[in-house]
Design an enzyme around this catalytic site. Structure first.
Site, mmCIF file in Angstrom:
data_model
loop_
_atom_site.group_PDB
_atom_site.id
_atom_site.type_symbol
_atom_site.label_atom_id
_atom_site.label_comp_id
_atom_site.label_asym_id
_atom_site.label_seq_id
_atom_site.Cartn_x
_atom_site.Cartn_y
_atom_site.Cartn_z
ATOM 1 N N ARG A 47 58.631 79.274 89.009
ATOM 2 C CA ARG A 47 58.444 78.454 90.214
ATOM 3 C C ARG A 47 59.023 77.038 90.139
ATOM 4 O O ARG A 47 58.918 76.287 91.093
ATOM 5 C CB ARG A 47 56.960 78.348 90.611
ATOM 6 C CG ARG A 47 56.315 79.687 90.915
ATOM 7 C CD ARG A 47 55.124 79.540 91.817
ATOM 8 N NE ARG A 47 54.103 78.660 91.262
ATOM 9 C CZ ARG A 47 53.069 78.196 91.970
ATOM 10 N NH1 ARG A 47 52.930 78.507 93.238
ATOM 11 N NH2 ARG A 47 52.177 77.418 91.388
ATOM 12 N N ASP A 48 59.638 76.649 89.031
ATOM 13 C CA ASP A 48 60.214 75.312 88.971
ATOM 14 C C ASP A 48 61.460 75.284 88.082
ATOM 15 O O ASP A 48 61.623 74.392 87.254
ATOM 16 C CB ASP A 48 59.176 74.302 88.482
ATOM 17 C CG ASP A 48 59.506 72.876 88.898
ATOM 18 O OD1 ASP A 48 60.284 72.696 89.863
ATOM 19 O OD2 ASP A 48 59.005 71.934 88.268
ATOM 20 N N ILE A 49 62.329 76.285 88.262
ATOM 21 C CA ILE A 49 63.575 76.324 87.509
ATOM 22 C C ILE A 49 64.523 75.273 88.089
ATOM 23 O O ILE A 49 64.848 75.294 89.277
ATOM 24 C CB ILE A 49 64.218 77.721 87.578
ATOM 25 C CG1 ILE A 49 63.301 78.752 86.907
ATOM 26 C CG2 ILE A 49 65.596 77.723 86.920
ATOM 27 C CD1 ILE A 49 63.752 80.190 87.098
ATOM 28 N N ASN A 53 64.560 70.953 83.692
ATOM 29 C CA ASN A 53 63.655 71.780 82.891
ATOM 30 C C ASN A 53 64.409 72.699 81.928
ATOM 31 O O ASN A 53 63.802 73.543 81.279
ATOM 32 C CB ASN A 53 62.742 72.622 83.796
ATOM 33 C CG ASN A 53 61.605 71.805 84.377
ATOM 34 O OD1 ASN A 53 61.261 70.755 83.858
ATOM 35 N ND2 ASN A 53 61.018 72.287 85.463
ATOM 36 N N THR A 87 60.396 72.147 93.384
ATOM 37 C CA THR A 87 61.154 70.926 93.612
ATOM 38 C C THR A 87 62.117 71.137 94.772
ATOM 39 O O THR A 87 62.877 72.105 94.777
ATOM 40 C CB THR A 87 61.941 70.539 92.350
ATOM 41 O OG1 THR A 87 61.021 70.383 91.255
ATOM 42 C CG2 THR A 87 62.684 69.224 92.547
#
Length: 266
Positions: A47-49, A53, A87
């Site tokens: 959910r936040d690739i 990161n 994001t």
């Protein structure tokens, strides 16, 4: 990680990564997502690739980090409805309208990172020419005109493999297709990037997503979220309605399993 995060090389430092290193990072990131989606005991939706990161070790091998927003999903289910999180710029369009996170939305985020690696710019540049503000739209437009190589990062100074960079950009667009049912699985992505499968043929123009808009009073959004340590993390979008708060508390039980997975992946 000794070499920090991918975004610092794409957007922050004067030192630029060579094309072979960039391509290795793209395939390494895809391999990490494959492990999450298909090779662990449960499917994990990250959910936040995003490039910040993606951490780089001493040999510039990619390590996917920050599992503060990740959710466990049974393999047979494939997706789950969750609080909107992630994001902006990397969020799949269906996440914004439905709040549903899935393997397909992770693939969308991977596609954005693939385009960042090739083009050396962020997914949204508010000060750019109107036709270039959104990276996906800009690259897709030039793809339709047969001019996709015009968006290659100038810092590469034409020192790249044209077949590889075109492949990565086309795969990135495929992953960013507005219709999640048309996007490839991450295994298909790896097969194409490894030249074990042909590149897809995409529409010449970016398709327009069609979704039912949620009620205006369904949720309120902010740009803060909490990670596993309870600290406030900016640059994320999270719903703050009562229903979603209840969901968050009910999902806390999976934190230990995800922390265990985090160590395995990084």
């Amino acid at each position: 990680m000794p070499n920090g995060s991918l975004d610092s090389y794409l957007f922050g430092m004067s030192y630029s990564l060579s094309w072979p290193v960039r391509y290795k990072i793209a395939i390494g990131l895809a391999s990490a997502v494959l492990y999450l989606h298909e090779e662990w005991e449960q499917c994990v939706v990250h959910r936040d690739i995003k490039s910040s990161n993606v951490m780089l070790d001493s040999n510039f091998n990619a390590k996917l980090g920050d599992f503060g927003l990740a959710r466990l999903v049974d393999h047979e289910l494939g997706s789950q409805t969750t609080v909107l999180a992630g994001t902006m710029g990397y969020l799949a369009p269906e996440c914004v309208t439905t709040g549903k996170a899935s393997k397909e939305s992770d693939v969308y985020s991977f596609g954005v990172v693939a385009l960042e690696i090739s083009c050396g710019r962020k997914p949204v540049e508010a000060k750019a020419d109107p036709s270039k503000v959104r990276l996906v739209e800009w690259v897709w437009d030039l793809y339709g005109k047969g001019q996709i190589l015009e968006v290659v990062d100038m810092r590469l100074n034409t020192e790249y493999d044209e077949k590889e960079i075109e492949c990565l950009m086309v795969v990135g667009l495929w992953c960013c297709h507005p219709d999640p049912t048309v996007r490839p699985s991450i295994r298909q992505v790896i097969n194409v990037l490894s030249f074990e499968a042909p590149m897809p043929s995409l529409p010449s123009k970016l398709p327009v997503p069609m979704y039912f808009a949620p009620p205006m009073n369904m949720c309120r959004f902010s740009y803060t979220s909490s990670n596993f340590t309870g600290s406030s993390v900016k640059d994320r979008t999270q719903c703050s309605c009562t229903t979603c708060s209840t969901f968050n508390s009910s999902s806390a039980g999976s934190s230990k399993a995800l922390l265990k997975l985090n160590k395995a992946v990084v």
